[in-house]
Design an enzyme around this catalytic site. Structure first.
Site, PDB file in Angstrom:
ATOM      1  N   ASN A 153      10.843   3.518   9.401  1.00 19.81           N
ATOM      2  CA  ASN A 153      10.536   2.811  10.644  1.00 19.81           C
ATOM      3  C   ASN A 153      11.851   2.602  11.395  1.00 19.81           C
ATOM      4  O   ASN A 153      12.642   1.750  11.013  1.00 19.81           O
ATOM      5  CB  ASN A 153       9.866   1.475  10.313  1.00 19.81           C
ATOM      6  CG  ASN A 153       9.609   0.631  11.551  1.00 19.81           C
ATOM      7  OD1 ASN A 153       9.785   1.092  12.678  1.00 19.81           O
ATOM      8  ND2 ASN A 153       9.182  -0.611  11.351  1.00 19.81           N
ATOM      9  N   GLU A 195       7.234  -7.948  12.939  1.00 23.38           N
ATOM     10  CA  GLU A 195       7.942  -8.151  14.216  1.00 23.38           C
ATOM     11  C   GLU A 195       6.961  -8.156  15.386  1.00 23.38           C
ATOM     12  O   GLU A 195       7.136  -8.883  16.360  1.00 23.38           O
ATOM     13  CB  GLU A 195       9.026  -7.072  14.383  1.00 23.38           C
ATOM     14  CG  GLU A 195      10.180  -7.317  13.413  1.00 23.38           C
ATOM     15  CD  GLU A 195      10.899  -6.071  12.917  1.00 23.38           C
ATOM     16  OE1 GLU A 195      10.754  -4.995  13.531  1.00 23.38           O
ATOM     17  OE2 GLU A 195      11.608  -6.181  11.895  1.00 23.38           O
ATOM     18  N   SER A 215      14.447  -4.439   3.084  1.00 24.30           N
ATOM     19  CA  SER A 215      15.768  -4.154   2.508  1.00 24.30           C
ATOM     20  C   SER A 215      15.703  -3.165   1.340  1.00 24.30           C
ATOM     21  O   SER A 215      16.454  -3.297   0.366  1.00 24.30           O
ATOM     22  CB  SER A 215      16.474  -5.448   2.100  1.00 24.30           C
ATOM     23  OG  SER A 215      16.654  -6.274   3.239  1.00 24.30           O
ATOM     24  N   GLU A 254       5.327  -6.064   3.224  1.00 25.47           N
ATOM     25  CA  GLU A 254       6.683  -6.341   3.691  1.00 25.47           C
ATOM     26  C   GLU A 254       6.898  -7.858   3.733  1.00 25.47           C
ATOM     27  O   GLU A 254       6.546  -8.498   4.730  1.00 25.47           O
ATOM     28  CB  GLU A 254       6.898  -5.759   5.085  1.00 25.47           C
ATOM     29  CG  GLU A 254       6.692  -4.262   5.157  1.00 25.47           C
ATOM     30  CD  GLU A 254       7.484  -3.626   6.305  1.00 25.47           C
ATOM     31  OE1 GLU A 254       8.245  -2.707   6.008  1.00 25.47           O
ATOM     32  OE2 GLU A 254       7.349  -4.070   7.457  1.00 25.47           O
ATOM     33  N   HIS A 297       3.041  -4.741  12.025  1.00 24.40           N
ATOM     34  CA  HIS A 297       4.393  -5.073  11.542  1.00 24.40           C
ATOM     35  C   HIS A 297       4.687  -6.538  11.866  1.00 24.40           C
ATOM     36  O   HIS A 297       4.296  -7.036  12.927  1.00 24.40           O
ATOM     37  CB  HIS A 297       5.429  -4.151  12.182  1.00 24.40           C
ATOM     38  CG  HIS A 297       6.756  -4.243  11.493  1.00 24.40           C
ATOM     39  ND1 HIS A 297       7.620  -5.287  11.706  1.00 24.40           N
ATOM     40  CD2 HIS A 297       7.326  -3.448  10.552  1.00 24.40           C
ATOM     41  CE1 HIS A 297       8.681  -5.124  10.922  1.00 24.40           C
ATOM     42  NE2 HIS A 297       8.534  -4.020  10.215  1.00 24.40           N
ATOM     43  N   LYS A 320      12.303   1.443  14.263  1.00 25.14           N
ATOM     44  CA  LYS A 320      12.266   0.271  15.167  1.00 25.14           C
ATOM     45  C   LYS A 320      12.838   0.677  16.535  1.00 25.14           C
ATOM     46  O   LYS A 320      12.659   1.815  16.945  1.00 25.14           O
ATOM     47  CB  LYS A 320      12.977  -0.926  14.525  1.00 25.14           C
ATOM     48  CG  LYS A 320      12.440  -1.203  13.101  1.00 25.14           C
ATOM     49  CD  LYS A 320      12.866  -2.509  12.519  1.00 25.14           C
ATOM     50  CE  LYS A 320      12.267  -2.647  11.118  1.00 25.14           C
ATOM     51  NZ  LYS A 320      12.535  -3.934  10.513  1.00 25.14           N
ATOM     52  N   GLY A 380      15.350  -6.789   6.846  1.00 25.14           N
ATOM     53  CA  GLY A 380      16.634  -6.803   7.543  1.00 25.14           C
ATOM     54  C   GLY A 380      17.590  -7.897   7.061  1.00 25.14           C
ATOM     55  O   GLY A 380      18.580  -8.181   7.719  1.00 25.14           O
TER      56      GLY A 380
HETATM   57  P1  13P Z   1      14.603  -3.163   6.534  1.00 26.15           P
HETATM   58  O1  13P Z   1      14.489  -1.994   5.573  1.00 26.15           O
HETATM   59  O2  13P Z   1      15.666  -2.974   7.564  1.00 26.15           O
HETATM   60  O3  13P Z   1      14.668  -4.468   5.810  1.00 26.15           O
HETATM   61  O4  13P Z   1      13.226  -3.186   7.374  1.00 26.15           O
HETATM   62  C1  13P Z   1      12.023  -3.099   6.698  1.00 26.15           C
HETATM   63  C2  13P Z   1      10.937  -2.915   7.690  1.00 26.15           C
HETATM   64  O5  13P Z   1      10.644  -3.798   8.476  1.00 26.15           O
HETATM   65  C3  13P Z   1      10.250  -1.622   7.724  1.00 26.15           C
HETATM   66  O6  13P Z   1       9.136  -1.668   8.543  1.00 26.15           O
END
Ligand code: 13P
Length: 251
Positions: free
Chosen positions: A9, A98, A213, A168, A96, A11, A174
């Site tokens: 992803n 976010e 992560s 997740e 997601h 983003k 992150g």
């Molecule tokens: P990170 O791997 O940067 O923690 O992000 C995970 C994520 O949100 C994948 O959709």
């Protein structure tokens, strides 16, 4: 046997040129990836068309990061499931954290997005997970079961059978703080058994990916867990070497 999947992803990262370089970096290393591991990349909308051309319908799948909750019409700035299908793209990430947090996506909108995606032959990668406070107050199973009940449990068995789930934990996204392999396995097994209450044996075949992560140094331990079928990778998917190293982490 469930499909092993490593999905990146991206983003809101990369220019078109950087995205092309990343796709080519992945393609150049495909020989290192075990045959039974499916790779998927999810670049921003603007990058989907050039990415599809570079991938040429080959082994690497292409995903959008979102789709509209309407079929078409006067929804300025939105991108429909039909448009994504026409790129062509095969997958779409939905729910997601976010999007839930910053764009107010609710279970109700997500259910309509998933149905639209499926009606346009897109495979949803449906994300769920709890925030830190919920884990600390021991509410995480309740939160995740509610996210599943309100959305996936309303699908027909035929539709459900197409879905990929991504667990997740929001506190791990992150942050550099990963769920331990025990925490991941415990939750993945819970998700599968919860889904089995509605969908019986179909839940045995649902790929459940871990996200948060995940990186080359911890992927092997996570993927060794019986109910962890791969990963949804954020930061580490922006470097071809790291993304491929993660794809090689299955034993
Ligand atoms: P990170 O791997 O940067 O923690 O992000 C995970 C994520 O949100 C994948 O959709």
């Amino acid at each position: 046997m469930r499909q092993k999947i490593v999905a990146g992803n991206w983003k809101m990262n990369t220019s078109i040129a950087q995205g092309k370089e990343l796709v080519h970096g992945i393609l150049d290393r495909m020989a290192e990836v075990p045959q039974d591991v499916k790779l998927i990349v999810a670049p921003p909308f603007t990058h989907l068309y050039p990415a599809a051309a570079a991938l040429e319908g080959g082994a690497v799948g292409l995903a959008a990061q979102n789709c509209a909750n309407h079929e078409s019409g006067a929804y300025t700035g939105e991108v429909s499931a039909a448009m994504i299908e026409s790129v062509p793209c095969q997958y779409v990430i939905l729910g997601h954290s976010e999007r839930r947090e910053y764009y107010g996506e609710t279970d109700e909108t997500l259910l309509s997005k998933i149905k639209l995606a499926l009606s346009h032959h897109l495979i949803p990668i449906f994300c769920i997970g709890e925030v830190l406070e919920e884990r600390e107050s021991n509410m995480h199973f309740q939160v995740v079961s509610s996210q599943l009940r309100e959305v996936l449990c309303n699908l027909s068995p035929d539709d459900f059978a197409k879905v990929i789930v991504a667990y997740e934990p929001v506190w791990a996204i992150g942050t550099g703080k990963t769920a331990t392999s025990e925490q991941a396995q415990e939750m993945h097994a819970f998700i599968r058994s919860f889904l089995a209450e509605t969908f019986r044996e179909l839940a045995e075949n649902t790929p459940i990916l871990y996200g948060g992560s995940c990186k080359p140094s911890n992927a092997a331990e996570l993927f060794a867990q019986p109910d962890v079928d791969g990963g949804l990778i954020g930061g580490a998917s922006l470097k071809a070497e790291d993304f491929i190293a993660i794809a090689k982490a299955f034993i």
